[in-house]
Design an enzyme around this catalytic site. Structure first.
Site, short mmCIF file in Angstrom:
data_model
loop_
_atom_site.label_atom_id
_atom_site.label_comp_id
_atom_site.label_asym_id
_atom_site.label_seq_id
_atom_site.Cartn_x
_atom_site.Cartn_y
_atom_site.Cartn_z
N HIS A 1 5.38 5.11 38.79
CA HIS A 1 6.00 5.25 40.12
C HIS A 1 5.00 5.27 41.28
CE1 HIS A 1 10.12 6.26 38.76
NE2 HIS A 1 9.49 6.79 37.73
N LYS B 1 11.84 11.48 54.68
CA LYS B 1 11.10 11.32 53.42
C LYS B 1 9.99 12.35 53.41
CE LYS B 1 10.37 6.99 54.75
NZ LYS B 1 10.80 6.23 53.61
N LYS C 1 3.04 7.20 54.31
CA LYS C 1 4.40 6.90 54.79
C LYS C 1 4.42 6.75 56.31
CE LYS C 1 6.59 9.23 50.85
NZ LYS C 1 7.43 8.23 50.17
N THR D 1 13.66 4.42 47.96
CA THR D 1 15.09 4.34 47.65
C THR D 1 15.92 4.78 48.86
OG1 THR D 1 14.81 6.48 46.56
CG2 THR D 1 15.06 4.56 45.13
N LYS E 1 19.54 3.44 50.58
CA LYS E 1 20.65 4.31 51.01
C LYS E 1 20.99 4.05 52.47
CE LYS E 1 18.86 7.60 47.75
NZ LYS E 1 17.83 8.64 47.55
C1 26V Z 1 2.15 11.93 43.79
C2 26V Z 1 1.00 12.51 44.30
C3 26V Z 1 0.25 13.43 43.45
C4 26V Z 1 -1.03 13.96 44.01
C5 26V Z 1 -1.55 13.38 45.28
C6 26V Z 1 -0.60 12.70 46.18
C7 26V Z 1 0.62 12.16 45.58
C8 26V Z 1 1.39 11.30 46.31
C9 26V Z 1 2.53 10.76 45.79
C10 26V Z 1 2.90 11.08 44.53
C11 26V Z 1 4.15 10.43 44.08
C12 26V Z 1 4.44 10.53 42.66
C13 26V Z 1 5.41 9.61 42.14
C14 26V Z 1 6.57 9.33 43.03
O1 26V Z 1 7.31 10.20 43.42
N1 26V Z 1 6.78 8.08 43.31
C15 26V Z 1 7.91 7.59 44.05
O2 26V Z 1 8.86 7.12 43.11
C16 26V Z 1 10.02 6.59 43.71
C17 26V Z 1 10.97 6.23 42.60
O3 26V Z 1 10.45 5.20 41.84
C18 26V Z 1 9.66 5.41 44.58
O4 26V Z 1 10.83 4.93 45.20
C19 26V Z 1 8.64 5.80 45.63
O5 26V Z 1 8.21 4.67 46.35
C20 26V Z 1 7.46 6.47 44.95
O6 26V Z 1 6.54 6.99 45.91
#
Ligand code: 26V
Length: 838
Positions: free
Chosen positions: A372, A563, A569, A671, A675
């Protein structure tokens, strides 16, 4: 035909009700109130009524649930197991009512009992067991799997506290615990008999058994129990019900009586506190992975309990494990459950005496993994030392997997040391660390990204070398959203219009939304469409008035960015444009400005100081602009605190403009973009994530694309992050940054935003400055289009009518066919993909 009546609230368009059924529901609710809650109607609070109604509904669901389970079992059907540390469910009451087809009945019954359904539903706290997109996707997928009648279990953790509650005090975010279980949870059923032991620590001994087979025996140092809690997930029309099974942690012996009797009361329960810490709270996703032993314990805890559970189920039905992959598909939602690779190997080999190669084949055939994010800081790795301490046997298995895997790597690229280092499960560069993404990749038969662009980038970046070594494993599954929640429930007015225009079939087959297209230019239909939007905007204005005391003109353009707050972002880009617009209005107050309301909502991780400063900036800018008499109603800035699913359900139907403005190449999919599009907002966005596919579907003329593309971002970054050049060419940007820097919005602390100004000038990693002019221009294009009236409405209608492909039913069908190999209910003929006019 579009509807002729002015009625566009589904509650007004009530079908005739079955009086007997109505009486039965009323009796059932009152019986619950008396017998399960222990209250008389006269003394019952709204909360009591909500719980009584929820329990009455649950009774009706449970029958279907048991039937679904029995049918799947009898037919020996393959099951899908969706392992996720996050399920961002929101409220379930109206969702379950709607899917059961009981919304009108309960609405009438509660009305007769003197309590309004819309009031009662607010009593339900959001189940906020997720950070954002990833967790909400899991919730949409659960609903779609039930709708498509796929026998499935969601597996996760029953956190005592979900994502923190956000309060804004003097513009700053403050975090408070989210006590979502404080009043009990009528949806869940505790399963005290479903308990598994999960072990940690200790040591491993190796021996050779009587058949000459090498054996490993793990002597754990600590054991925690996992107890199951099941929540029913009802599919559309209530034909099928699946379970979301969440694990709660507890110590095997709750109290050390001997210690207690010495008077050491804390010591007597210390081990219990240590065990229970595992399910205490959900980690916010923007914290560094380093040193978070508790997070690793959470991951192993839920993976181990879930695998033990599904293996027990399989053995009960099949009597052996060789056929596991034929009867079970396990989807790993990101790397968080990737220990499943080693845990399944351990169970098959150590507990069931399987040979390594057989176990490996079964493991790979059973597991698949969704990635993701490509953000380097978000890719999980764990120190080898931590593994050794917490999961010694798993580390051995990882080493063995790696040995065989590096053998393949060497055969593929003989002597290429860099290639071996890059595909290795162990990152040797920054201390020795286990790469969880690599583990999930190697242990899965399919690895998917969540939008076309993201899946391509996976092949080109993080998984470039693994993709070379194991070609054909990476596949794309573009995300989707459930239309039941995000259209039918969130926007009953638009749903009613869609039914009247496209026929009732649209409720079962979203591709019918394309029938709206014929009316996109019809002025009577446009008026009905605008009426629906206006009503939703009035509702949101009311909420803003109640919460913030800000008076909003519902006829203004509602410009929405909702968001998580994150640099990539680019809420900052939006704020800068707001400031630039503010000055432009002040400079030429006589011009015919399009009135706008800038609406922001979202949480920053508690430890993410820069994101919290951005929230403060939004609020400080809001304070200045909203109180400037020169501006009046032409520009308002609103930050709505504590963004969650329920708030999204109010904001999204009211949005005119959807901000999807991430730095290209950084948002895996998004997503919220889907929406908002589905609810008739036009998108202003970059060519990032699923925005690209949205443009292909809605047509380039119905979306406002701006900014650098992913490759251009990479190229510009390579030249350095200084943005002096672009600022020099952009008077609007230069002025906005100067204002931020000089304390115009922070007279009480002029240097407050100096770090932001500095980053915008010299450390523009996220290309905020670099993309500013293009964004500002695109926004002025939006103004022009809004002023053109019917053209705007037409584009908004076309966005709605062309959004069907983004239904999570479509996504789940693709998973079912390409990854899980499970049948689904037959699909309606898909609408043809519209060619983008570029
Ligand atoms: C995790 C982390 C962890 C540590 C540092 C900063 C950071 C920034 C973002 C994340 C996101 C983790 C995974 C996540 O939530 N991804 C999201 O997944 C959605 C469903 O697939 C997708 O629509 C989003 O674009 C995506 O950011």
């Amino acid at each position: 035909m579009p509807i002729q009546s002015t009625t566009d609230d589904f509650r007004l368009a009530k079908p005739p009700l079955d009086e007997l059924a109505l009486a039965e529901i009323k009796t059932a609710i009152v019986a619950k109130l008396t017998l399960a809650i222990g209250k008389e109607a006269a003394l019952a609070t709204k909360h009591d009524w909500y719980k009584a109604a929820a329990l009455a509904l649950r009774d009706r669901i449970v029958h279907r649930w048991l039937m679904s389970e029995k049918d799947s079992y009898d037919a020996g059907r393959k099951r899908v197991y969706y392992l996720s540390l996050e399920f961002l469910i929101g409220r379930l009451f109206t969702d379950a009512l709607n899917n059961m087809g009981l919304l009108p009945l309960f609405d009438a019954a509660l009305g007769d009992l003197g309590v309004g359904l819309s009031e009662l539903r607010k009593c339900e706290p959001d189940a906020a067991l997720g950070n954002g997109g990833l967790g909400r996707l899991a919730a949409c997928f659960m609903e779609s799997m039930a709708t498509l009648e796929i026998p499935a279990f969601g597996y996760g953790i029953r956190y005592d506290f979900g994502l923190f509650r956000q309060i804004i005090t003097q513009g700053w975010q403050q975090e408070y615990p989210d006590e979502w279980l404080g009043f009990g949870n009528p949806w869940e059923l505790q399963r005290p008999e479903v308990v598994y032991q999960v072990h940690f620590g200790g040591s491993v001994e190796h021996s050779v058994d009587s058949r000459g087979q090498e054996r490993a025996i793990w002597y754990p140092g600590e054991t925690v129990q996992a107890v199951a809690y099941d929540t029913p997930i009802v599919g559309w029309r209530g034909k099928h019900v699946n379970a979301l099974r969440l694990w709660s942690a507890r110590a095997p012996d709750p109290l050390r009586i001997d210690v207690f009797n010495t008077g050491d009361y804390l010591g007597a329960t210390a081990h219990e506190a240590r065990a229970e810490a595992i399910c205490k709270f959900l980690y916010p996703n923007d914290e560094s992975a380093a040193g978070r032993e508790l997070r690793l314990r959470q991951e192993y805890f839920f993976v181990s309990a879930s695998l033990q559970d599904l293996i027990k189920r399989h053995l009960h039905a099949e009597g052996q494990l060789r056929s596991l992959a034929k009867k079970a598909a396990v989807q790993l939602n990101d790397t968080h459950p990737s220990l499943a690779v080693t845990e399944l190997m351990r169970i098959l080999i150590d507990h069931h005496g399987m040979q390594w190669d057989d176990a490996w084949e079964i493991t790979r055939a059973t597991l698949s993994y969704t990635n993701h994010t490509l953000l380097p800081e978000a890719l999980e790795t764990w120190p080898v030392e931590l593994f050794e301490r917490c999961l010694p046997r798993h580390l051995e298995i990882i080493y063995r997997i790696n040995e065989l895997h590096l053998g393949l790597a060497n055969a593929c690229c003989p002597g290429d040391v860099d290639f071996r280092a890059s595909v290795s499960l162990i990152d040797e560069k920054a201390g020795r660390r286990v790469r969880m993404g690599h583990l999930a990749f190697i242990g899965s038969h399919r690895i998917n990204g969540v939008s076309a662009m993201h899946s391509d980038l996976m092949k080109e970046t993080v998984f470039h070398d693994l993709h070379h070594l194991y070609p054909g494993r990476i596949t794309n599954k573009t995300n989707g959203i459930t239309f039941r929640r995000w259209l039918m429930l969130a926007n009953p007015g638009l749903t009613e219009l869609a039914r009247a225009t496209c026929g009732d079939e649209v409720l079962d087959d979203p591709s019918r939304l394309d029938r709206m297209e014929d009316y996109a230019g019809d002025s009577a239909f446009q008026q009905q469409f605008r009426n629906v939007k206006h009503r939703n905007k009035v509702a949101l204005s009311r909420l803003i008035g109640e919460r913030l005391g800000i008076k909003i003109d519902a006829s203004a353009l509602f410009d929405v960015q909702i968001k998580r707050i994150h640099e990539y972002k680019r809420q900052l880009l939006n704020v800068l444009e707001t400031i630039a617009l503010y000055y432009a209005i002040k400079d030429e107050p006589q011009r015919d400005w399009v009135p706008r309301v800038k609406i922001f909502s979202g949480k920053a991780a508690a430890s993410y100081r820069y994101a919290k400063l951005i929230i403060k900036l939004i609020n400080d800018v809001a304070e200045t602009i909203n109180n400037d008499p020169d501006i009046a109603d032409r520009l308002k800035v609103v930050f709505l605190a504590d963004y969650n699913v329920s708030l999204a359900e109010v904001i999204i139907p009211a949005a005119d403009l959807s901000e999807q403005i991430s730095t290209a190449g950084m948002e895996a999919s998004g997503t919220g973009n889907m929406k908002l599009g589905l609810n008739g907002a036009l998108t202003i966005g970059t060519l990032d994530g699923a925005n690209i596919e949205m443009r292909d579907h809605v047509g380039a003329e119905n979306i406002a694309i701006f900014g650098m593309e992913a490759l251009e971002v990479v190229a510009r970054r390579a030249q350095g992050l200084d943005a002096t050049d672009v600022i020099g060419r952009s008077p609007h940007l230069a002025r906005a940054i100067r204002a931020v820097d000089s304390g115009v919005f922070s007279p009480d602390d002029v240097g407050r935003f100096a770090s932001i100004a500095h980053a915008l000038r010299h450390l523009d990693h996220y290309m905020v400055s670099a993309d500013f002019d293009s964004y500002y221009e695109a926004q002025r294009g939006i103004d022009a289009r809004w002023s053109a009236g019917p053209a705007w409405t037409r584009a908004a209608i076309l966005n709605v009518s062309r959004m069907a492909w983004f239904s999570s039913d479509r996504t789940i069908r693709e998973y079912a066919e390409d990854i899980w190999d499970v049948p689904t209910t037959p699909a309606a003929q898909p609408a043809p993909v519209r060619q983008a006019k570029r």
